[in-house]
Design a protein around this motif. Sequence first.
Motif, mmCIF file in Angstrom:
data_model
loop_
_atom_site.group_PDB
_atom_site.id
_atom_site.type_symbol
_atom_site.label_atom_id
_atom_site.label_comp_id
_atom_site.label_asym_id
_atom_site.label_seq_id
_atom_site.Cartn_x
_atom_site.Cartn_y
_atom_site.Cartn_z
ATOM 1 N N ASN A 174 56.206 38.948 22.805
ATOM 2 C CA ASN A 174 55.504 39.350 21.592
ATOM 3 C C ASN A 174 55.965 40.740 21.151
ATOM 4 O O ASN A 174 56.511 41.505 21.954
ATOM 5 C CB ASN A 174 53.996 39.356 21.818
ATOM 6 C CG ASN A 174 53.445 37.959 22.034
ATOM 7 O OD1 ASN A 174 53.351 37.162 21.103
ATOM 8 N ND2 ASN A 174 53.081 37.643 23.273
ATOM 9 N N LEU A 176 54.660 44.333 19.078
ATOM 10 C CA LEU A 176 53.615 45.151 18.480
ATOM 11 C C LEU A 176 54.210 45.840 17.265
ATOM 12 O O LEU A 176 55.309 46.401 17.342
ATOM 13 C CB LEU A 176 53.100 46.196 19.474
ATOM 14 C CG LEU A 176 52.492 45.662 20.772
ATOM 15 C CD1 LEU A 176 52.018 46.821 21.649
ATOM 16 C CD2 LEU A 176 51.351 44.703 20.493
ATOM 17 N N ALA A 226 46.211 46.880 22.311
ATOM 18 C CA ALA A 226 46.840 45.601 21.971
ATOM 19 C C ALA A 226 47.719 45.111 23.110
ATOM 20 O O ALA A 226 47.745 43.918 23.429
ATOM 21 C CB ALA A 226 47.656 45.757 20.688
ATOM 22 N N TRP A 229 45.596 43.593 25.833
ATOM 23 C CA TRP A 229 45.219 42.217 25.511
ATOM 24 C C TRP A 229 46.328 41.242 25.900
ATOM 25 O O TRP A 229 46.077 40.182 26.490
ATOM 26 C CB TRP A 229 44.922 42.135 24.014
ATOM 27 C CG TRP A 229 44.671 40.764 23.473
ATOM 28 C CD1 TRP A 229 43.820 39.811 23.973
ATOM 29 C CD2 TRP A 229 45.280 40.188 22.307
ATOM 30 N NE1 TRP A 229 43.848 38.684 23.185
ATOM 31 C CE2 TRP A 229 44.733 38.884 22.149
ATOM 32 C CE3 TRP A 229 46.197 40.662 21.374
ATOM 33 C CZ2 TRP A 229 45.103 38.041 21.110
ATOM 34 C CZ3 TRP A 229 46.556 39.828 20.329
ATOM 35 C CH2 TRP A 229 46.020 38.526 20.207
ATOM 36 N N LEU A 230 47.569 41.606 25.624
ATOM 37 C CA LEU A 230 48.687 40.702 25.887
ATOM 38 C C LEU A 230 48.999 40.539 27.369
ATOM 39 O O LEU A 230 49.634 39.555 27.760
ATOM 40 C CB LEU A 230 49.934 41.182 25.137
ATOM 41 C CG LEU A 230 49.849 41.108 23.611
ATOM 42 C CD1 LEU A 230 51.070 41.756 22.982
ATOM 43 C CD2 LEU A 230 49.705 39.662 23.141
ATOM 44 N N SER A 235 45.821 35.174 27.923
ATOM 45 C CA SER A 235 46.728 35.573 26.838
ATOM 46 C C SER A 235 47.959 34.688 26.767
ATOM 47 O O SER A 235 48.856 34.937 25.967
ATOM 48 C CB SER A 235 47.176 37.030 27.042
ATOM 49 O OG SER A 235 47.917 37.160 28.252
ATOM 50 N N ILE A 238 49.372 33.387 23.400
ATOM 51 C CA ILE A 238 49.845 34.356 22.406
ATOM 52 C C ILE A 238 51.329 34.565 22.669
ATOM 53 O O ILE A 238 51.716 35.231 23.619
ATOM 54 C CB ILE A 238 49.086 35.697 22.504
ATOM 55 C CG1 ILE A 238 47.585 35.473 22.619
ATOM 56 C CG2 ILE A 238 49.434 36.582 21.310
ATOM 57 C CD1 ILE A 238 46.970 34.713 21.474
ATOM 58 N N GLN A 241 54.582 36.310 18.680
ATOM 59 C CA GLN A 241 53.811 36.894 17.592
ATOM 60 C C GLN A 241 54.236 38.340 17.291
ATOM 61 O O GLN A 241 54.716 39.043 18.172
ATOM 62 C CB GLN A 241 52.324 36.869 17.920
ATOM 63 C CG GLN A 241 51.789 35.477 18.189
ATOM 64 C CD GLN A 241 52.044 34.520 17.041
ATOM 65 O OE1 GLN A 241 51.642 34.782 15.907
ATOM 66 N NE2 GLN A 241 52.738 33.426 17.311
ATOM 67 N N SER A 242 54.005 38.740 16.066
ATOM 68 C CA SER A 242 54.235 40.123 15.627
ATOM 69 C C SER A 242 52.867 40.668 15.231
ATOM 70 O O SER A 242 52.350 40.348 14.161
ATOM 71 C CB SER A 242 55.194 40.166 14.436
ATOM 72 O OG SER A 242 56.413 39.530 14.763
ATOM 73 N N ILE A 243 52.288 41.458 16.114
ATOM 74 C CA ILE A 243 50.899 41.875 15.963
ATOM 75 C C ILE A 243 50.834 43.176 15.175
ATOM 76 O O ILE A 243 51.333 44.216 15.614
ATOM 77 C CB ILE A 243 50.234 42.016 17.353
ATOM 78 C CG1 ILE A 243 50.247 40.652 18.043
ATOM 79 C CG2 ILE A 243 48.818 42.562 17.226
ATOM 80 C CD1 ILE A 243 49.917 40.685 19.507
ATOM 81 N N GLU A 244 50.222 43.107 14.013
ATOM 82 C CA GLU A 244 50.148 44.253 13.114
ATOM 83 C C GLU A 244 49.003 45.175 13.512
ATOM 84 O O GLU A 244 47.861 44.734 13.684
ATOM 85 C CB GLU A 244 49.953 43.773 11.671
ATOM 86 C CG GLU A 244 51.083 42.882 11.182
ATOM 87 C CD GLU A 244 50.860 42.383 9.776
ATOM 88 O OE1 GLU A 244 50.118 43.033 9.014
ATOM 89 O OE2 GLU A 244 51.427 41.319 9.424
ATOM 90 N N ILE A 245 49.320 46.459 13.650
ATOM 91 C CA ILE A 245 48.319 47.473 13.982
ATOM 92 C C ILE A 245 48.492 48.557 12.921
ATOM 93 O O ILE A 245 49.201 49.543 13.109
ATOM 94 C CB ILE A 245 48.542 48.049 15.396
ATOM 95 C CG1 ILE A 245 48.706 46.910 16.411
ATOM 96 C CG2 ILE A 245 47.376 48.976 15.802
ATOM 97 C CD1 ILE A 245 49.265 47.353 17.744
#
Length: 250
Positions: A174, A176, A226, A229-230, A235, A238, A241-245
Amino acid sequence: MTLNGKHALITGGGTGIGLAIAKMLVAQGAHVTITGRRQEVLEEVATEGMTAMAMDVRNEDEVVAKIASAVAARGPVQICIPNAGLATGKAAHKTDMTFWRDMMATNLDGAFLTIRECLPGMLSTDWGRVIAVSSMAGLKGLPGAACYSASKHGMIGLIRSLSEEYMGKPYTFNSLCPGYVDTEIVSRNTQSISERAGISTDAARDMMVKANRHKRLITVDEVSAAAAWLVGPDSGSINGQSIEIAGGMM
């Protein structure tokens, strides 16, 4: 689930986001190898549960040798976090190949080499996480930073491809994607923007603050949360994914 006995490796682990993630992982029981270009900087911040290891991600031979040494000493890397990166803007028509190649060698080649050298050991275990620290610039074009945006887009493409390559196995990949984070990079860019745009440093910093949808800089702890979480329980779905923060959709 705890991370007791698991070996994590973080590039650019001596400052900012990398150090925040390292501290989080240590608190959960992992042993973390933090890397960066300057051994003295790493040793100053390394706490119990961390090992400082100077490594230039642009140098393939060095990455191969140093990660092999870390694996021999502390076991397979099961949490790989390619975080080392340059974040410098420059107009496309002023971008020479030296600037371009250094950015790509650090942000994209360095991420690839780090993951490549960690994977064989990870694949010998029954669990693994790769978390690349990309950027919102990896999801949208950033004016005045074509080189940086391209390198971060490339990182996301790499992660998505790896998630497909190892689909169905107990390893996830993934990215971030933070907006502007309150780190030394923002401080350096404040001065650079000020000089290039002919505006005050306060105005330059305010440009980055306002670029985040919630109109404040993101904290490093928000990014490390974040990552927590991963690597946490449940998890495994998941992946890719590209997790937007970034305080809101951008």
